[in-house]
Motif scaffolding. Sequence first.
Motif, PDB file in Angstrom:
ATOM      1  N   THR A  51      -4.025   7.344   4.420  1.00  0.00           N
ATOM      2  CA  THR A  51      -2.630   7.449   4.846  1.00  0.00           C
ATOM      3  C   THR A  51      -2.461   8.594   5.819  1.00  0.00           C
ATOM      4  O   THR A  51      -3.411   9.313   6.147  1.00  0.00           O
ATOM      5  N   ARG A 107       3.635   7.847   6.587  1.00  0.00           N
ATOM      6  CA  ARG A 107       3.691   6.673   5.709  1.00  0.00           C
ATOM      7  C   ARG A 107       4.022   7.058   4.270  1.00  0.00           C
ATOM      8  O   ARG A 107       3.978   6.207   3.384  1.00  0.00           O
ATOM      9  N   ASP A 132      -2.592  -1.774   4.254  1.00  0.00           N
ATOM     10  CA  ASP A 132      -1.485  -2.587   4.738  1.00  0.00           C
ATOM     11  C   ASP A 132      -0.944  -3.555   3.689  1.00  0.00           C
ATOM     12  O   ASP A 132       0.114  -4.147   3.873  1.00  0.00           O
ATOM     13  N   ASP A 176       2.931   0.817   7.268  1.00  0.00           N
ATOM     14  CA  ASP A 176       3.838   1.254   8.334  1.00  0.00           C
ATOM     15  C   ASP A 176       5.094   0.386   8.411  1.00  0.00           C
ATOM     16  O   ASP A 176       6.212   0.889   8.566  1.00  0.00           O
ATOM     17  N   GLN A 177       4.902  -0.933   8.283  1.00  0.00           N
ATOM     18  CA  GLN A 177       6.015  -1.849   8.505  1.00  0.00           C
ATOM     19  C   GLN A 177       7.067  -1.807   7.404  1.00  0.00           C
ATOM     20  O   GLN A 177       8.134  -2.400   7.544  1.00  0.00           O
ATOM     21  N   VAL A 228       8.117   1.238   5.855  1.00  0.00           N
ATOM     22  CA  VAL A 228       8.736   2.558   5.714  1.00  0.00           C
ATOM     23  C   VAL A 228      10.237   2.494   5.993  1.00  0.00           C
ATOM     24  O   VAL A 228      11.059   2.989   5.207  1.00  0.00           O
TER      25      VAL A 228
END
Length: 490
Positions: free
Chosen positions: A189, A193, A320, A345-346, A348
């Motif tokens: 990480t 994140r 992921d 990431d997508q 957060v």
Amino acid sequence: MADSWVNSAEILGSDLHLELTRAGSRRTALMAALREAIRDGRLAPDTRLPPYRSLAADLGIARNTVADAYAELVAEGWLTARQGSGTRVAPRPAPPPPRRRTPGRGLGGRSTGATGGHRTPRPAPRPVHNLLQGQPDAAAFPRTAWLASARRALTAAPHEAFGPGDPRGRPELRRALADYLARARGVRTDPGRIVVCSGFAHALRLLSGTRLLRPRMAVESYGLAFHRSLLSSAGIRTIPLPLDADGALTDGLAALDGLRAALLTPAHQFPTGGPLHPERRAAAVAWARKTGGLVLEDDYDGEFRYDRRPVGAVQGLDPDRVLYLGSVSKSLSPALRLGWMVLPDQLVDRVLAAKGEREGWTGVIDQLTLADFIESGGYDGHVRRMRQRYRRRRDQLVATLAERAPHVRVSGIAAGLHAVLELPPGTERSARRAAAWQGLALDGLGDYRHPDATTPHPDGLVVGYATPPEHSFAGALDALCRALPPEQTE
């Protein structure tokens, strides 16, 4: 000339009337007299006993005799000893209330009417020993080191730290966590994140608020009912995954329709105690990749492995698809209300939107203090010390059972803050009742079973060995052994 006994009593402590029998050793007689004085109420709970030399002078016996008697009664749970507070009478179970004679009942509580009657059951004593799972040793909180970290953190904190702040959490803590989790748990990480929260339940609420987990989510067939009810209140149906000694059977995820996520405790299944087998770790990640699902990894006590180095986090296999959730509730204290989510990431921004206004954020001062505590090495040192202490506790539990109840096996790996005792079939309920009468607070394994689980229900007790004070742990184990069912014979 004044009598020396009078002088010693005036100087060294209060009077304590005890009559020692002539039979046996003086230490044995003294212990028997103290037990009797506690039992009949002459020595009330929290009464401070005279110092060793004062009582020795009063009774005309050696100081070492009194010291040895005190120490043994502390180990048995009759007394407590703490530096600065002296030796005191320990809390005892409250005596059951006297039986009341009600109309239509004769002596002994039996009905005198023609229809007959039943005895009114007496309530169990109040718990004296806390063997509930999930609670660290509160007395071991590193107060001095934590205070030093707080001072350093407050001195170094920029002025903006005391403004509105970042919903992700303080950058100092997220940087410290990213470094620590990579080093100690194999998590992949970066600070961007990581989202700081107030604990695992808070993380689960936030994730539930994103709608990512609906409509169905797999959970292990044994776990906390509180977590299941939290998910249910968010409109998420939980589907139980069967368990064995190698953890959850994750190869069954593919056969479950409409599944969006799976909640697992891979390092140390809660509460049964097995680690998730490497092939099952890989199977869970493969399912998530193929279906677009998510794996929620609850690493609630991942640092506390005693038979070997802790196994790394599943998150390292696929950052992921695996969300890593942790907190300090087991390693430091649940009172701190500090936890974290390591997110893809997508996700957060979606989690931050669910987090909302500042009222749901964790206090800045505790965040800054924890960051310093980690970076200064204080956290690592504390975890190592507690790992040694909890290992000694677990070893003592296993050794005591091997000596006094060899038919009761401790299941799972040597890890965590609790152990499951496997009981003979059909004895869990009676063992729990017996434990209550021995002044023990503990849970049965059945308390953690998913209501929709279809696999056989083994009988067992979930014993938390971290919480009792050091001086009373032996007494707690003695009471536990008295509550266990005898070995069943053909």
